[in-house]
Design a protein around this motif. Sequence first.
Motif, PDB file in Angstrom:
ATOM      1  N   PRO A  33       0.822  -1.217   0.000  1.00 42.75           N
ATOM      2  CA  PRO A  33       0.000   0.000   0.000  1.00 42.75           C
ATOM      3  C   PRO A  33       0.858   1.269   0.000  1.00 42.75           C
ATOM      4  CG  PRO A  33      -0.765  -1.563   1.667  1.00 42.75           C
ATOM      5  CD  PRO A  33       0.573  -2.050   1.189  1.00 42.75           C
ATOM      6  N   TYR A  34       0.306   2.311  -0.634  1.00 46.76           N
ATOM      7  CA  TYR A  34       1.004   3.601  -0.714  1.00 46.76           C
ATOM      8  C   TYR A  34      -0.030   4.732  -0.820  1.00 46.76           C
ATOM      9  CZ  TYR A  34       3.023   7.642  -3.041  1.00 46.76           C
ATOM     10  OH  TYR A  34       3.360   8.933  -3.362  1.00 46.76           O
ATOM     11  N   GLY A  35       0.240   5.833  -0.139  1.00 48.62           N
ATOM     12  CA  GLY A  35      -0.513   7.062  -0.369  1.00 48.62           C
ATOM     13  C   GLY A  35      -1.955   7.067   0.101  1.00 48.62           C
ATOM     14  N   GLY A  36      -2.284   6.277   1.116  1.00 50.23           N
ATOM     15  CA  GLY A  36      -3.626   6.335   1.681  1.00 50.23           C
ATOM     16  C   GLY A  36      -4.647   5.435   1.030  1.00 50.23           C
ATOM     17  N   LYS A  37      -4.603   5.317  -0.314  1.00 50.60           N
ATOM     18  CA  LYS A  37      -5.640   4.492  -0.956  1.00 50.60           C
ATOM     19  C   LYS A  37      -5.151   3.719  -2.173  1.00 50.60           C
ATOM     20  CE  LYS A  37      -9.009   7.071  -2.245  1.00 50.60           C
ATOM     21  NZ  LYS A  37      -9.972   8.183  -2.439  1.00 50.60           N
ATOM     22  N   MET A 258       5.594  10.427   2.991  1.00 45.88           N
ATOM     23  CA  MET A 258       5.752  11.759   3.601  1.00 45.88           C
ATOM     24  C   MET A 258       5.763  12.869   2.541  1.00 45.88           C
ATOM     25  SD  MET A 258       5.787  11.369   6.891  1.00 45.88           S
ATOM     26  CE  MET A 258       4.746   9.911   6.829  1.00 45.88           C
ATOM     27  N   ASP A 259       6.282  12.543   1.335  1.00 48.08           N
ATOM     28  CA  ASP A 259       6.297  13.521   0.234  1.00 48.08           C
ATOM     29  C   ASP A 259       4.890  14.069  -0.041  1.00 48.08           C
ATOM     30  OD1 ASP A 259       9.004  13.305  -0.184  1.00 48.08           O
ATOM     31  OD2 ASP A 259       8.864  12.041  -1.978  1.00 48.08           O
ATOM     32  N   LEU A 260       3.879  13.228   0.176  1.00 44.22           N
ATOM     33  CA  LEU A 260       2.501  13.623  -0.129  1.00 44.22           C
ATOM     34  C   LEU A 260       1.976  14.665   0.852  1.00 44.22           C
ATOM     35  CD1 LEU A 260       1.041  10.093  -0.919  1.00 44.22           C
ATOM     36  CD2 LEU A 260       1.813  11.819  -2.545  1.00 44.22           C
ATOM     37  N   LEU A 261       2.698  14.889   1.944  1.00 47.68           N
ATOM     38  CA  LEU A 261       2.241  15.839   2.955  1.00 47.68           C
ATOM     39  C   LEU A 261       2.851  17.218   2.759  1.00 47.68           C
ATOM     40  CD1 LEU A 261       2.436  13.437   6.033  1.00 47.68           C
ATOM     41  CD2 LEU A 261       0.462  13.935   4.577  1.00 47.68           C
ATOM     42  N   SER A 262       3.740  17.355   1.754  1.00 47.70           N
ATOM     43  CA  SER A 262       4.318  18.675   1.501  1.00 47.70           C
ATOM     44  C   SER A 262       3.487  19.377   0.430  1.00 47.70           C
ATOM     45  CB  SER A 262       5.775  18.559   1.056  1.00 47.70           C
ATOM     46  OG  SER A 262       5.878  17.729  -0.066  1.00 47.70           O
ATOM     47  N   LEU A 263       3.411  20.696   0.515  1.00 48.54           N
ATOM     48  CA  LEU A 263       2.640  21.466  -0.471  1.00 48.54           C
ATOM     49  C   LEU A 263       3.581  22.340  -1.275  1.00 48.54           C
ATOM     50  CD1 LEU A 263      -0.408  22.450   1.760  1.00 48.54           C
ATOM     51  CD2 LEU A 263      -0.382  20.825  -0.134  1.00 48.54           C
ATOM     52  N   VAL A 309      -3.237  12.881  15.663  1.00 49.42           N
ATOM     53  CA  VAL A 309      -2.510  12.472  14.449  1.00 49.42           C
ATOM     54  C   VAL A 309      -1.852  13.714  13.859  1.00 49.42           C
ATOM     55  CG1 VAL A 309      -2.713  11.503  12.123  1.00 49.42           C
ATOM     56  CG2 VAL A 309      -4.109  10.569  13.983  1.00 49.42           C
ATOM     57  N   ASP A 310      -0.541  13.630  13.588  1.00 44.76           N
ATOM     58  CA  ASP A 310       0.169  14.785  13.033  1.00 44.76           C
ATOM     59  C   ASP A 310       1.171  14.304  11.989  1.00 44.76           C
ATOM     60  OD1 ASP A 310       1.240  17.263  12.561  1.00 44.76           O
ATOM     61  OD2 ASP A 310       2.100  17.543  14.556  1.00 44.76           O
ATOM     62  N   HIS A 311       1.120  14.937  10.810  1.00 41.64           N
ATOM     63  CA  HIS A 311       2.071  14.659   9.720  1.00 41.64           C
ATOM     64  C   HIS A 311       2.184  13.154   9.451  1.00 41.64           C
ATOM     65  CE1 HIS A 311       5.891  14.947   7.357  1.00 41.64           C
ATOM     66  NE2 HIS A 311       5.251  16.032   6.933  1.00 41.64           N
ATOM     67  N   SER A 312       1.028  12.539   9.181  1.00 42.37           N
ATOM     68  CA  SER A 312       0.996  11.086   8.953  1.00 42.37           C
ATOM     69  C   SER A 312       0.040  10.734   7.829  1.00 42.37           C
ATOM     70  CB  SER A 312       0.572  10.368  10.248  1.00 42.37           C
ATOM     71  OG  SER A 312       1.565  10.546  11.251  1.00 42.37           O
ATOM     72  N   VAL A 313       0.189   9.518   7.310  1.00 43.84           N
ATOM     73  CA  VAL A 313      -0.696   9.005   6.259  1.00 43.84           C
ATOM     74  C   VAL A 313      -1.466   7.820   6.833  1.00 43.84           C
ATOM     75  CG1 VAL A 313      -0.799   7.943   3.963  1.00 43.84           C
ATOM     76  CG2 VAL A 313       0.860   9.768   4.411  1.00 43.84           C
ATOM     77  N   SER A 329       4.162   9.170  10.633  1.00 41.82           N
ATOM     78  CA  SER A 329       4.048   7.715  10.454  1.00 41.82           C
ATOM     79  C   SER A 329       3.093   7.353   9.321  1.00 41.82           C
ATOM     80  CB  SER A 329       3.577   7.064  11.757  1.00 41.82           C
ATOM     81  OG  SER A 329       4.578   7.204  12.755  1.00 41.82           O
ATOM     82  N   VAL A 330       3.187   6.087   8.902  1.00 38.11           N
ATOM     83  CA  VAL A 330       2.320   5.537   7.855  1.00 38.11           C
ATOM     84  C   VAL A 330       1.575   4.359   8.462  1.00 38.11           C
ATOM     85  CG1 VAL A 330       2.272   4.448   5.567  1.00 38.11           C
ATOM     86  CG2 VAL A 330       3.991   6.204   6.072  1.00 38.11           C
ATOM     87  N   LEU A 331       0.240   4.451   8.494  1.00 35.90           N
ATOM     88  CA  LEU A 331      -0.589   3.369   9.032  1.00 35.90           C
ATOM     89  C   LEU A 331      -1.396   2.762   7.900  1.00 35.90           C
ATOM     90  CD1 LEU A 331       0.305   4.844  11.627  1.00 35.90           C
ATOM     91  CD2 LEU A 331      -1.966   4.428  12.572  1.00 35.90           C
ATOM     92  N   MET A 332      -1.106   1.508   7.579  1.00 36.59           N
ATOM     93  CA  MET A 332      -1.721   0.839   6.432  1.00 36.59           C
ATOM     94  C   MET A 332      -3.130   0.337   6.781  1.00 36.59           C
ATOM     95  SD  MET A 332       1.633  -0.941   4.747  1.00 36.59           S
ATOM     96  CE  MET A 332       2.871   0.095   3.958  1.00 36.59           C
TER      97      MET A 332
END
Length: 391
Positions: A33-37, A258-263, A309-313, A329-332
Amino acid sequence: MMNKKQCVAMLLAGGQGSRLGILTSDMAKPAIPYGGKYRIIDFPLSNCTNSGIDVVGVLTQYQPQVLNAYIGSGSPWDLDLAHGGVYVLPPYVKGKSGEWYSGTANAIYQNLQFIEQFNTDYVLILSGDHIYKMDYNRMLQFHIQNNADCTIAVREVPWDEASRFGIMNTAEDNSISEFEEKPAKPKSNKASMGVYIFTWEKLRQYLMADAQDPSSANDFGKNIIPAMLGDSQRMFAYDFEGYWKDVGTIESLWEANMDLLSLPMPIDLYDKKWRIYGRNPGMAPHFIAEGGSAKNSLITEGCEVYGRVDHSVLFAGVVVKEGASVIDSVLMPGAVVERGAQVRRAIIAEEAVIGAGSVIGGETGNIAVVGQNVVLPAGSVVKPGEQCSGK
């Protein structure tokens, strides 16, 4: 013979991904899994659909069950067609014994008959473990215009990292003069992305010769490409400038999330012109409870957040209970963090349960990992860089 197809894609998805440790103990790397969905394989499959390539052979080998079930008929990617579509191609079984794919080139060689049936002119070879959006049709047009035998997608990497990659040395017209695998003193910073287009007739000829050579590793990078260069075939580098991430290690998988959390997001997952398709479970919208909070995070449907939850996917169906905190963190899918547990700089795999008051990872150090279906008792500690498989 099937309807003629101009280009057939062959997606190499059989790698064990051993550098991903316990995350790939029960599944092939492209199924991660990657990127939430999404799962990693959604990217090359979606690129094929968006590029108008509608025949994709997915070559599986190691722990293919999750991948096979996920791909199914190919409908999420619009690849469930009468003439074409997505085909899962495990190693060929001859008589009583199967023959494992011995290398990337051998995997394609074992599927010559599959490719032949489409009477194709070109074959696109892809890896199943890279995250990027790319128009393969533009690369194909570049290949055709150059009357090339082989075109290799490259992207410029920082010079100080170039010795980690297969590097293409090119002339002014982008023709490849030399290929160096992980050179100590690189002459160029054009790194191979592991995306190749071959003129089929030529590739077939080299695959047949390679299969007859007992000393060959049957690999594109080590054998096929050097052999074609040695014979002065027409070989070109195709420049790619977008986001591209090889998620071959725990650290790079964590970084890619984590890259997905930067704008702005370096890879736009919401681009309607180039959609990333996937097989998503239909779930209720996520829920943040009155005492819970979620900041700078990607929270998917079906999540319930009662803690912080802070800065996590967070993937679908994740639950973070009261007093728990999840940072960096990344929670699958389906992971549960019980009351008062602290999760920091960690990857928690699918359906894992972090017991109450546990401490996973830390502010610094390598990424901590808790494996799939692991149930940690209350008060457990998993230090930075540790992998907990529950065994």
